[in-house]
Scaffold this motif. Structure first.
Motif, mmCIF file in Angstrom:
data_model
loop_
_atom_site.group_PDB
_atom_site.id
_atom_site.type_symbol
_atom_site.label_atom_id
_atom_site.label_comp_id
_atom_site.label_asym_id
_atom_site.label_seq_id
_atom_site.Cartn_x
_atom_site.Cartn_y
_atom_site.Cartn_z
ATOM 1 N N GLY A 253 0.906 -1.187 0.123
ATOM 2 C CA GLY A 253 0.026 0.091 -0.021
ATOM 3 C C GLY A 253 1.121 1.185 0.151
ATOM 4 N N THR A 265 -5.526 7.178 -0.535
ATOM 5 C CA THR A 265 -6.181 6.197 -0.811
ATOM 6 C C THR A 265 -5.234 4.925 -0.445
ATOM 7 N N SER A 269 -6.292 2.300 2.351
ATOM 8 C CA SER A 269 -6.276 0.810 2.060
ATOM 9 C C SER A 269 -5.265 -0.169 2.762
ATOM 10 N N ARG A 273 -6.288 -3.068 5.165
ATOM 11 C CA ARG A 273 -5.941 -4.657 4.971
ATOM 12 C C ARG A 273 -5.280 -5.199 6.127
#
Length: 513
Positions: A253, A265, A269, A273
């Motif tokens: 990420g 983002t 994200s 996760r």
């Protein structure tokens, strides 16, 4: 946690249930509390011997303590015997505490001629559930599995074994399950020792024999399968291969500095996760936030019957309560525990010197709470609609989504406020769970009948957000009506508590540990 579930929780349960149902006297002139001490004492004993002993023993094995003891002059069996004796003392203390409080505040009489039967029943129950707890350790691999199975078995069985609900009119198949297992026999044998109306000395040989049989079965299984070595660990290799130098592995990420600053983002994200992976690796958290509310939703209508509660079917009334409970567990209990443990390991302080800001770390965990809460809500609604004849107005689904988001924001902010106020992760869960469970009874979450609640208990429930979240969810899940399902007044209270939680976090900070 051990002290809370074995000592505090049964005592709080006795006080709350006595206040909710009223400590009325029966036709024989006996107060209702006389018949509450025994089942709550049984729950405390089972928590100490079946849950805590098994979890502690599995933890010792997983950390390699039992294996190392085999190389010392101390016999390994003394470690297990000492823990069994400790849990036996805790069980006796829980029973004595409940009896003392019941006698001092609720008019409970000690039936002195039945004291020998009480002591024998207590000894057999302690031995039985200690053996079953060690048997469960023997056939499982990790402490997380042991903790999940023990709590996951004990709490649902307490509803069908005359512990949480005495004398319920159960379906035949559910009644047979309860009769085949030892918890009901323990509860009935203990109840006989507190019954002042019955003659004799309180012995129930049939129930005691069933517990002895289960205890012997558990002891045989424990002796046959118990292992001292940690299970599930990777075996050590005789030789090692040098690792060639190379670039550091990339963080999921994120992009490298040369590639530029990671986008919002990507940051969010990646943290979502990471938090979801951590959540799914903790089966106990998943059980209480997702599975347990679904079990209660299906179990309560079966136990209490198909009658109405406050003008609604039992399932229709329970659906919003169980949804609110799932949101509260995920946001107020599970997520704060993860953050507090990360603070204890120094993770939050290290974030100050790294490229990842604290806000993204927290945003990932709050989004995880939203995901878990949404999953719980979908499962609860699916079970309610497909199996319990609950009707949900499709036009009110937007209101349900809004209430879900506001509820997650509220309990996540209050949970983070608890992390900011409390220094230790070990003290966090007893505080959060120790406040959530009593509030669930005074906030119309757990069904205790259709009778009105005492005024002071109703006032306590109205003060906190759990009842208002449940009421807002009830408006959003009710059958078709003229309004769109937004309970504005209740949502304003939920929003106010969200602001209070955020203010506490802002003033206190999360780095203190």
């Amino acid at each position: 946690m051990s002290a809370f579930f074995t000592l505090v929780f049964p005592l709080a349960f006795l006080s709350i249930v006595s206040a909710v149902v009223g400590n009325e006297t029966t036709g024989a002139g006996v107060p209702v509390a006389q018949f509450l001490v025994a089942p709550f004492a049984v729950f405390g004993v089972a928590e100490a011997t079946f849950v805590m002993l098994a979890t502690d023993t599995a933890g010792l094995r997983e950390r390699g303590v039992l294996m190392r003891l085999r190389g010392t002059p101390v016999p390994v069996w003394t470690a297990l015997a000492a823990r069994m004796a400790a849990m036996a003392l805790v069980s006796v203390a829980a029973t004595a505490l409940l009896t003392g409080v019941g006698a001092g505040f609720y008019g409970v009489d000690v039936v002195w001629r039945k004291i020998p039967a009480l002591l024998l029943t207590l000894a057999v129950g302690i031995a039985c559930f200690s053996a079953l707890g060690l048997a469960l350790v023997a056939v499982t691999r990790t402490v997380l599995v042991v903790q999940t199975l023990t709590q996951g078995l004990l709490i649902p069985l307490a509803f069908i074994s005359d512990v949480f609900i005495v004398g319920a009119d159960l379906p035949v198949w559910l009644d047979r399950i309860g009769s085949a297992l030892p918890l009901r026999h323990f509860a009935r044998a203990m109840a006989q020792t507190f019954d002042p109306t019955g003659g004799g000395y309180g012995f129930r040989p049939g129930d005691l024999l069933v517990m002895v049989a289960w205890g012997l079965l558990g002891a045989i299984l424990a002796l046959w399968r118990f292992g001292w070595m940690p299970r599930g660990a990777r075996p050590a290799h005789a030789t090692t291969t040098p690792v060639e130098a190379g670039p550091a592995p990339a963080v999921p990420g994120l992009r490298t500095i040369e590639a530029g600053r990671p986008t919002a983002t990507a940051l969010l994200s990646g943290q979502v996760r990471y938090a979801l992976t951590s959540q799914w690796r903790d089966p106990l958290s998943v059980f209480f936030a997702v599975i347990f509310p679904v079990l209660l939703l299906g179990l309560f209508p079966v136990v209490f019957g198909a009658g109405e509660v406050h003008g609604l079917t039992a399932a229709q009334y329970l659906l919003p309560g169980m949804t609110a409970y799932a949101i509260a567990v995920a946001g107020y209990v599970n997520m704060p525990e993860d953050v507090a443990q990360a603070r204890g390991r120094g993770v939050l302080k290290r974030l100050l010197g790294g490229p990842l800001a604290l806000r993204w770390y927290l945003a990932g965990r709050i989004c995880t709470v939203l995901v878990v809460s949404a999953l719980s809500t979908v499962l609860l609604c699916a079970v309610a609609v497909l199996f319990l004849d609950v009707r949900i107005d499709v036009a009110r689904l937007p209101a349900l989504a809004v209430v879900l988001v506001l509820g997650v924001a509220c309990f996540a902010s209050i949970g983070l406020a608890a992390v900011a106020v409390l220094r230790s992760a070990a003290s966090l869960v007893p505080v959060t769970l120790g406040t959530l469970l009593p509030l669930s009874f005074v906030s119309d979450i757990f069904m205790v009948g259709d009778a009105p609640m005492p005024g002071w208990l109703a006032a306590v429930g109205n003060l906190f957000p759990l009842k208002h979240l449940s009421a807002a969810l009830l408006a959003a899940t009710s059958p078709a009506g003229p309004d769109p399902g937004f309970a504005v007044g209740h949502l304003m209270v939920v929003a106010a508590w969200t602001a209070v939680g955020l203010l506490v976090v802002r003033l206190r900070g999360l780095y203190r540990g």
